[in-house]
Design a protein around this motif. Structure first.
Motif, mmCIF file in Angstrom:
data_model
loop_
_atom_site.group_PDB
_atom_site.id
_atom_site.type_symbol
_atom_site.label_atom_id
_atom_site.label_comp_id
_atom_site.label_asym_id
_atom_site.label_seq_id
_atom_site.Cartn_x
_atom_site.Cartn_y
_atom_site.Cartn_z
ATOM 1 N N SER A 8 0.813 -1.211 0.000
ATOM 2 C CA SER A 8 0.000 0.000 0.000
ATOM 3 C C SER A 8 0.853 1.272 0.000
ATOM 4 C CB SER A 8 -0.953 0.007 1.192
ATOM 5 O OG SER A 8 -0.227 0.117 2.389
ATOM 6 N N SER A 9 2.063 1.202 0.554
ATOM 7 C CA SER A 9 2.888 2.414 0.618
ATOM 8 C C SER A 9 3.919 2.509 -0.501
ATOM 9 C CB SER A 9 3.597 2.488 1.963
ATOM 10 O OG SER A 9 4.513 1.424 2.087
ATOM 11 N N LEU A 10 4.267 1.414 -1.134
ATOM 12 C CA LEU A 10 5.297 1.437 -2.166
ATOM 13 C C LEU A 10 4.931 2.298 -3.375
ATOM 14 C CD1 LEU A 10 8.095 0.336 -2.808
ATOM 15 C CD2 LEU A 10 6.989 -1.585 -3.935
ATOM 16 N N PRO A 11 3.712 2.218 -3.907
ATOM 17 C CA PRO A 11 3.398 3.068 -5.062
ATOM 18 C C PRO A 11 3.516 4.558 -4.780
ATOM 19 C CG PRO A 11 1.766 1.340 -4.868
ATOM 20 C CD PRO A 11 2.621 1.281 -3.640
ATOM 21 N N SER A 12 3.133 4.980 -3.603
ATOM 22 C CA SER A 12 3.210 6.409 -3.302
ATOM 23 C C SER A 12 4.633 6.867 -3.024
ATOM 24 C CB SER A 12 2.295 6.760 -2.135
ATOM 25 O OG SER A 12 2.558 5.934 -1.043
ATOM 26 N N SER A 13 5.547 5.948 -2.803
ATOM 27 C CA SER A 13 6.934 6.355 -2.629
ATOM 28 C C SER A 13 7.750 6.192 -3.913
ATOM 29 C CB SER A 13 7.584 5.558 -1.498
ATOM 30 O OG SER A 13 7.592 4.192 -1.802
ATOM 31 N N VAL A 14 7.277 5.391 -4.862
ATOM 32 C CA VAL A 14 7.990 5.172 -6.123
ATOM 33 C C VAL A 14 7.502 6.132 -7.213
ATOM 34 C CG1 VAL A 14 8.399 3.486 -7.955
ATOM 35 C CG2 VAL A 14 8.526 2.787 -5.583
ATOM 36 N N ALA A 15 6.253 6.488 -7.191
ATOM 37 C CA ALA A 15 5.675 7.312 -8.257
ATOM 38 C C ALA A 15 6.289 8.718 -8.365
ATOM 39 C CB ALA A 15 4.169 7.406 -8.080
ATOM 40 N N PRO A 16 6.514 9.438 -7.286
ATOM 41 C CA PRO A 16 7.067 10.790 -7.437
ATOM 42 C C PRO A 16 8.423 10.864 -8.145
ATOM 43 C CG PRO A 16 6.069 10.592 -5.293
ATOM 44 C CD PRO A 16 6.071 9.217 -5.903
ATOM 45 N N PRO A 17 9.364 9.939 -7.908
ATOM 46 C CA PRO A 17 10.614 10.023 -8.672
ATOM 47 C C PRO A 17 10.460 9.636 -10.142
ATOM 48 C CG PRO A 17 10.957 8.783 -6.648
ATOM 49 C CD PRO A 17 9.498 8.991 -6.791
ATOM 50 N N ILE A 18 9.487 8.790 -10.472
ATOM 51 C CA ILE A 18 9.315 8.328 -11.852
ATOM 52 C C ILE A 18 8.481 9.303 -12.681
ATOM 53 C CG2 ILE A 18 8.289 6.488 -13.255
ATOM 54 C CD1 ILE A 18 9.099 4.548 -11.089
ATOM 55 N N ALA A 19 7.552 9.989 -12.056
ATOM 56 C CA ALA A 19 6.621 10.864 -12.776
ATOM 57 C C ALA A 19 7.305 11.956 -13.603
ATOM 58 C CB ALA A 19 5.626 11.480 -11.798
#
Length: 56
Positions: A8-19
């Motif tokens: 549940s927390s991994l997408p919200s921590s990975v998305a900002p650097p990739i976006a």
């Protein structure tokens, strides 16, 4: 429980650097590529979690 916490927390921590990379590559219609990237990750991630039967 920790597996569910990570998923549940991994997408919200990975998305900002990739976006920003997806937005920079997108050209004119920048959000189309960003949303397609998010959809692709969701399609790949869904079946990857399916084999998890439960936690002890």
């Amino acid at each position: 429980m920790s597996i569910y916490g990570i998923t549940s927390s991994l997408p919200s921590s990975v998305a900002p650097p990739i976006a920003p990379f997806a937005l920079a590559i997108g050209g004119g219609d920048i959000y189309t590529l960003l949303l397609l990237t998010a959809a692709g990750v969701a399609v790949v991630g869904g079946p990857a979690v399916r084999p998890i039967r439960g936690v002890r």
